[in-house]
Motif scaffolding. Structure first.
Motif, PDB file in Angstrom:
ATOM      1  N   UNK B  25     -10.049 -27.895 -22.102  1.00 20.14           N
ATOM      2  CA  UNK B  25     -10.602 -26.950 -23.077  1.00 20.14           C
ATOM      3  C   UNK B  25      -9.573 -25.869 -23.438  1.00 20.14           C
ATOM      4  N   UNK B  26      -8.964 -25.302 -22.394  1.00 19.00           N
ATOM      5  CA  UNK B  26      -7.963 -24.240 -22.633  1.00 19.00           C
ATOM      6  C   UNK B  26      -6.805 -24.793 -23.462  1.00 19.00           C
ATOM      7  N   UNK B  27      -6.386 -26.012 -23.099  1.00 20.15           N
ATOM      8  CA  UNK B  27      -5.277 -26.643 -23.814  1.00 20.15           C
ATOM      9  C   UNK B  27      -5.607 -26.816 -25.287  1.00 20.15           C
ATOM     10  N   UNK B  28      -6.822 -27.275 -25.544  1.00 16.86           N
ATOM     11  CA  UNK B  28      -7.227 -27.526 -26.934  1.00 16.86           C
ATOM     12  C   UNK B  28      -7.227 -26.220 -27.729  1.00 16.86           C
ATOM     13  N   UNK B  29      -7.806 -25.147 -27.137  1.00 15.78           N
ATOM     14  CA  UNK B  29      -7.848 -23.848 -27.816  1.00 15.78           C
ATOM     15  C   UNK B  29      -6.442 -23.356 -28.114  1.00 15.78           C
ATOM     16  N   UNK B  30      -5.502 -23.628 -27.219  1.00 10.07           N
ATOM     17  CA  UNK B  30      -4.141 -23.170 -27.438  1.00 10.07           C
ATOM     18  C   UNK B  30      -3.430 -23.958 -28.527  1.00 10.07           C
ATOM     19  N   UNK B 320       8.337 -27.083 -31.684  1.00 13.51           N
ATOM     20  CA  UNK B 320       7.511 -27.950 -30.813  1.00 13.51           C
ATOM     21  C   UNK B 320       6.403 -27.159 -30.139  1.00 13.51           C
ATOM     22  N   UNK B 321       5.869 -26.148 -30.859  1.00 12.44           N
ATOM     23  CA  UNK B 321       4.968 -25.250 -30.147  1.00 12.44           C
ATOM     24  C   UNK B 321       3.657 -25.891 -29.738  1.00 12.44           C
ATOM     25  N   UNK B 326       3.943 -25.777 -25.628  1.00 12.82           N
ATOM     26  CA  UNK B 326       2.592 -25.234 -25.759  1.00 12.82           C
ATOM     27  C   UNK B 326       2.348 -24.045 -24.816  1.00 12.82           C
ATOM     28  N   UNK B 327       3.080 -24.019 -23.695  1.00 11.14           N
ATOM     29  CA  UNK B 327       2.869 -22.919 -22.745  1.00 11.14           C
ATOM     30  C   UNK B 327       3.236 -21.559 -23.362  1.00 11.14           C
ATOM     31  N   UNK B 402      -0.447 -30.271 -23.835  1.00 14.76           N
ATOM     32  CA  UNK B 402       0.388 -30.679 -24.960  1.00 14.76           C
ATOM     33  C   UNK B 402      -0.380 -31.575 -25.911  1.00 14.76           C
ATOM     34  N   UNK B 403      -0.092 -31.347 -27.218  1.00 14.59           N
ATOM     35  CA  UNK B 403      -0.716 -32.186 -28.227  1.00 14.59           C
ATOM     36  C   UNK B 403      -0.202 -33.622 -28.095  1.00 14.59           C
TER      37      UNK B 403
END
Lengths: 623, 430
Positions: B25-30, B320-321, B326-327, B402-403
């Motif tokens: 969930x956190x990853x997706x929001x980011x 590559x954000x 992504x971090x 990561x996406x």
């Protein structure tokens, strides 16, 4: 089943935990301790757009506009965003060729500019060009018009007093928190002295940009934006009509006119000739025109009214008569004999203009008798009843003189005021040796010659003191800030400054003498019908050429409204040029009409610059 | 042998599952925050990366449930066929894959692509678990070690041939699994010192380094000599120390040769990481990512700029954000607090996996569990380490953040096979 190597799980757990802890330590360093990343982030993603406030206008004492702002547009370019434009079309509008275009684009890309940052492509477009461009701007992505405001002087007068505005010098942008590169600042005159009132307060609008420098809207909906505050208008003490008239009278002459209202210390006219059109020192034309003016042999940039130093001559005699009376060594009936000069130190003689015979104080003033004032000076300096030593008496005399604003700065609001010169005890000790100088050694001071120098502003101020019978207000150029005459920065101009000679009866005899100068003395030709003017002509010796023609006056005799000091360099006799010019100034100010057209015509036509070409015509106009 | 489960979630470890869902969930929001733009405000917008990621997440949940439905015996019975199938795919992609920016590791089907290398990881973990839990396998045997290493290295080599060096490096993580199962710790220590030595060799004067090593060798020899009662044994040790010195010294000088054989971009990355002077333009390119990443994270401060308020990540300063970096979004928008929470959640997940692995009665499940923990740990260390400038730029994804579909699905499979094995721990003996 319990594995044989089961304890090794703790080694692995320890390694994993340890590395995560290192990461947390590193994060706390870059996020909590080191500030450089926050700064860099701001510089990268924020574009601080300055909202320039309009600079304050300047009005004369009657509300006539002297300085205002005119809109101008700089054409800015962000090279990276320039794509697929019709270069020829743009060149045609701007009136430049393709080479120039390419050269400027290259300049905009190179350091200190950058392809990603906006820089000036063309400064101060003409009104029609910016109008045409504004309509076609959508065709030229990467270009935009940045509004700027330039000073405009509707009437090209008082350039020395008003000063000019220019780009902030680089050394200042390094230290100043307010000024950034490319900002404008008052560089001289009133623009400099009242910079903080005139400039207003800049506002800032923070815009977020992406990595390609494309705007992405305002930051946090403008929560951190500030609005600009417009500069305050300033009401000047100048009388524009009088100033303009004074400049006309001084055309083709070198010198100055300072006119002050003695009852307030307000400067009514401040003429330094030759002058220049203040519209020359504006915006992008400033550097070029400035260097042309700087090279002019007549020094039009030099503010003579403020910074030229002349021998005070006859003005000094007036002060001497006051000091003598106050020291009780001179009385109205004191009489000396003039045989054409003052003999001292055996063979030497200080010459007088004529053989005046026996004279009392008032006629001595009227006829400006050198011999008489040498005797006065000598008696003041030899007053051994009161003073034990030469140093003591000189020191006392010097205090008198400085209390008249001579040899000291008056602290007016005009920047770069000159102190003038007045010798000191150490100076004489150095020149003649200690105890080796006597009253006769320095006798030329008696008639305001020698090591003493006075500026036209100081000269006019001395006249104010006599007009006021004992005090002056610091001469100043600003009457009100933002229409408020009680602005705190103006309070110091409302204070009376008394001299060390306070008895008005001492002044009355001097005034009587000055009145006679105009009625029957050297300035008789400059009488103004219906106005009792008090004046004093002077001729300042000039070792470099023809003497300077000097005149000081005030009028009317009672409740004076104007005091004037005129200096016409190389004009010769004071009565010939300076006195008529002074009287015309007085008449113009008091009656607003000139009843003596012949004198006026002569003054207007007089030319002491001869073949020298007037600087105004030599300089290129900005239009 | 096995009893029927009453429902598929019976005995599921809810701590691991919960952490998995939370991180997802956190990853997706980011990802949403990283690529958010005003024109596509909806997080469900399928034309945007966040919308697509939601599809990948849905897919991964379906995969997770599918794994929980499948009989656990399937995973214990067929690791080798799965491994062989994966290896063949890895070979096939070299010949039939689509080339994307220099590497040939993708099979593309229209808009979507599959990266076999991502799926290789769990197949190796399974095969290794199968092999090492075998009745006759003893780690002390030389043969066992060789076969274990071949199992690990075969896919790694194939992935290097696809020019995905970063992904191949992940396989070194299995060293932790080997260590847990009795492989000598000296190898790990030796590996650590070799890396240290190689880095030093690139950084400092080689002659100085060799002299320093020689001095250390002499000191150690002296200490051994003085403290030993058995002179003969001591002599053997000392000879060993000097043999090591010779190997170390020659490798110090060998580094240059290996370095010269590297690809230019790899050289630059290593030089940038070591902080050495690099040609300005090259440095700009290679150092740019890390620098921008540091600026983004550093500018987050203590509590961050707030959700969707990041300027560095949102406005493409950080490349590559949404994938490898992504971090940065976490660091910029949630600050130190957010970054620390994410890191601690990851640590909690890994430690929980180790805890669960240790409670297995079957060594197969335990070994597999360690494989999962090690792979996750390696990814997190290298990925986060890269964004905060502690590791060189190696493009591997941050698990669950990561996406991208392949990596998310691969991690889901990796994790849920373990959850499935654990839920069956009372039924599986070996």
């Amino acid at each position: 089943m319990h594995s044989k190597y089961s304890d090794r799980q703790y080694v692995i757990i320890a390694i994993f935990t340890f590395i995560i802890l290192i990461f947390l330590a590193r994060l706390s360093y870059i996020q909590l301790i080191d500030d450089q990343y926050k700064l860099t982030a701001r510089n990268q993603a924020f574009r601080y757009m300055t909202d320039y406030p309009a600079r304050g206008n300047v009005f004369d004492r009657k509300g006539k506009r002297l300085v205002y702002n005119q809109a101008a547009y700089d054409l800015m370019v962000t090279p990276k965003q320039v794509q697929g434009i019709d270069t020829n079309d743009l060149c045609k509008i701007l009136g430049i060729d393709k080479e120039t275009f390419l050269r400027r684009m290259l300049k905009a890309r190179q350091s200190p500019n950058s392809p990603l940052k906006q820089s000036v492509f063309e400064k101060e477009l003409s009104v029609e060009n910016s109008a045409i461009l504004n309509e076609k701007l959508y065709k030229f992505p990467g270009f935009f018009l940045q509004p700027r405001s330039l000073r405009k002087y509707p009437n090209p007068i008082a350039s020395h007093l008003l000063g000019y505005v220019g780009e902030v010098p680089p050394e200042m942008t390094d230290t100043s928190k307010y000024y950034k590169n490319g900002d404008y600042i008052g560089i001289s005159g009133l623009e400099k002295a009242y910079e903080t009132s005139l400039r207003g307060i800049k506002g800032v609008h923070i815009e977020v940009v992406d990595v390609h420098n494309r705007p992405q809207g305002s930051y946090m909906n403008g929560r951190y934006d500030t609005l600009s505050v417009a500069g305050k208008d300033i009401t000047c003490t100048l009388d524009a009509a009088l100033q303009e008239y004074g400049e006309k009278l001084m055309q083709n002459k070198i010198g100055s006119i300072v006119a002050i209202d003695p009852s307030t210390g307000e400067i009514l006219a401040f003429v330094s000739s030759p002058s220049y059109d203040p519209n020359l020192l504006i915006g992008s034309t400033l550097p070029k025109n400035f260097s042309i003016l700087l090279q002019d042999s007549l020094k039009p940039l030099f503010n003579r009214a403020l910074m030229a130093s002349y021998p005070p001559g006859s003005t000094f005699k007036l002060v001497m008569s006051l000091v003598g009376q106050n020291e009780k060594v001179l009385f109205p009936e004191t009489s000396y004999y003039c045989a054409g000069g003052f003999n001292y130190g055996g063979e030497k003689q200080l010459k007088c203009d004529a053989q005046h015979g026996y004279l009392t104080l008032q006629p001595a003033i009227t006829h400006s008798c050198n011999t008489y004032f040498c005797h006065v000076f000598s008696s003041v300096m030899s007053n051994r009843k009161k003073y034990k030593t030469m140093e003591a008496v000189f020191s006392s005399w010097r205090n008198y003189i400085t209390s008249f604003g001579i040899g000291v700065r008056l602290n007016s609001d005009i920047p770069n005021e000159l102190r003038g010169s007045l010798p000191t005890i150490p100076y004489y000790n150095k020149v003649f040796g200690e105890h080796r100088w006597k009253p006769n050694t320095i006798i030329s001071l008696a008639i305001g010659q020698g090591e003493v120098g006075i500026t036209p502003l100081q000269n006019a101020n001395v006249v104010c003191i006599i007009a006021n019978r004992g005090y002056y207000y610091i001469p100043h150029t600003v009457k009100a800030i933002d229409r408020n005459e009680n602005d705190p920065s103006l309070q110091r101009f409302k204070e009376k400054h008394y001299t060390l000679v306070t008895d008005t009866s001492y002044y009355n005899i001097v005034v009587e003498g000055m009145s006679e100068v105009v009625k029957s003395g050297t300035a008789a030709a400059s009488q103004i019908p219906g106005i009792e003017m008090c004046g004093k002509t002077g001729t300042a010796q000039n070792p470099h050429g023809k003497d300077h023609s000097m005149f000081v006056c005030f009028a009317p005799r009672n409740n004076p409204k104007i005091a004037v000091a005129v200096a016409v360099e190389n004009g010769g006799w004071g009565a010939e040029w300076a006195a008529p010019i002074g009287s015309l100034m007085v008449e113009k100010y008091l009656t607003d009409t000139i009843t003596r057209p012949l004198i006026e015509k002569k003054m207007l036509e007089a030319d002491f610059v001869h073949h020298k070409i007037i600087s105004k015509e030599k300089t290129e106009h900005s239009e | 042998m096995s009893r029927e489960q009453k429902n598929i979630f019976q005995n599921t470890d809810w701590v691991i599952t919960g952490l998995f869902l939370l991180l997802l969930l956190i990853g997706w929001l980011n990802i949403y925050a990283a690529v958010y733009n005003e024109e596509h405000r909806s997080i469900f917008d399928i034309s945007q990366k966040y919308g697509k990621q939601l599809m990948w997440i849905s897919g991964s949940l379906i995969i997770a449930i599918t794994i929980l439905i499948i009989d656990a015996n399937f995973f214990t019975a067929f690791p080798y066929p799965i491994y062989i199938a994966s290896t063949l795919t890895l070979i096939a992609v070299i010949f039939f894959g689509t080339e994307i920016s220099g590497s040939k590791s993708w099979f593309r089907f229209g808009d979507f692509g599959i990266q076999p290398a991502e799926f290789g990881k769990f197949t190796v973990a399974l095969a290794l678990a199968k092999y090492m839990s075998g009745m006759n396998t003893r780690i002390a045997d030389f043969q066992t070690r060789v076969i274990a290493f071949v199992l690990i290295l075969l896919p790694a080599v194939l992935i290097i041939l696809q020019k995905e060096t970063g992904t191949a490096l992940v396989y070194t993580a299995f060293i932790f699994v080997m260590f847990r199962e009795g492989f000598s710790g000296n190898i790990m220590l030796g590996g650590f010192f070799s890396i240290l030595l190689l880095i030093s060799a690139l950084l400092v004067n080689k002659v100085v380094l060799v002299i320093l090593l020689a001095v250390i060798a002499v000191v150690i020899s002296f200490v051994i000599w003085m403290n030993s009662r058995n002179r003969k044994k001591a002599k053997r040790y000392i000879i060993g120390v000097f043999a090591l010195l010779v190997v170390a010294s020659s490798s110090v000088f060998g580094v240059d040769y290996v370095f010269s054989k590297m690809k230019p971009h790899q050289k630059v990355r290593i030089n940038v990481f070591l902080g050495k002077d690099v040609d300005k333009d090259l440095k700009k390119k290679a150092g740019y990512n890390v620098n921008q990443s540091l600026i983004a994270i550093g500018s987050g401060g203590f509590s961050g700029k707030g959700f969707l308020q990041g300027t560095q990540t949102k406005y493409e300063f950080v490349p590559e954000q949404s994938t490898d970096f992504i971090f940065c979004t976490v660091g910029e928008e949630w600050g130190f607090i957010g970054s620390a929470i994410v890191l601690l959640l990851f640590l909690a997940l890994i430690l929980r996996i180790i805890f669960v692995a240790e409670r297995q009665r079957s060594s197969f499940s335990r070994i597999y569990g360690y494989g999962v923990a090690s792979i996750l740990f390696f990814h997190i260390t290298v990925n986060v380490g890269m964004t905060i400038g502690l590791a060189p730029v190696i493009g591997i994804p941050l698990p669950f953040f990561s996406y991208g579909g392949s990596s998310l699905w691969a991690f889901t499979i990796l994790l849920f096979i373990f959850i499935k094995l654990d839920s069956n721990r009372l039924l599986i003996l070996r």
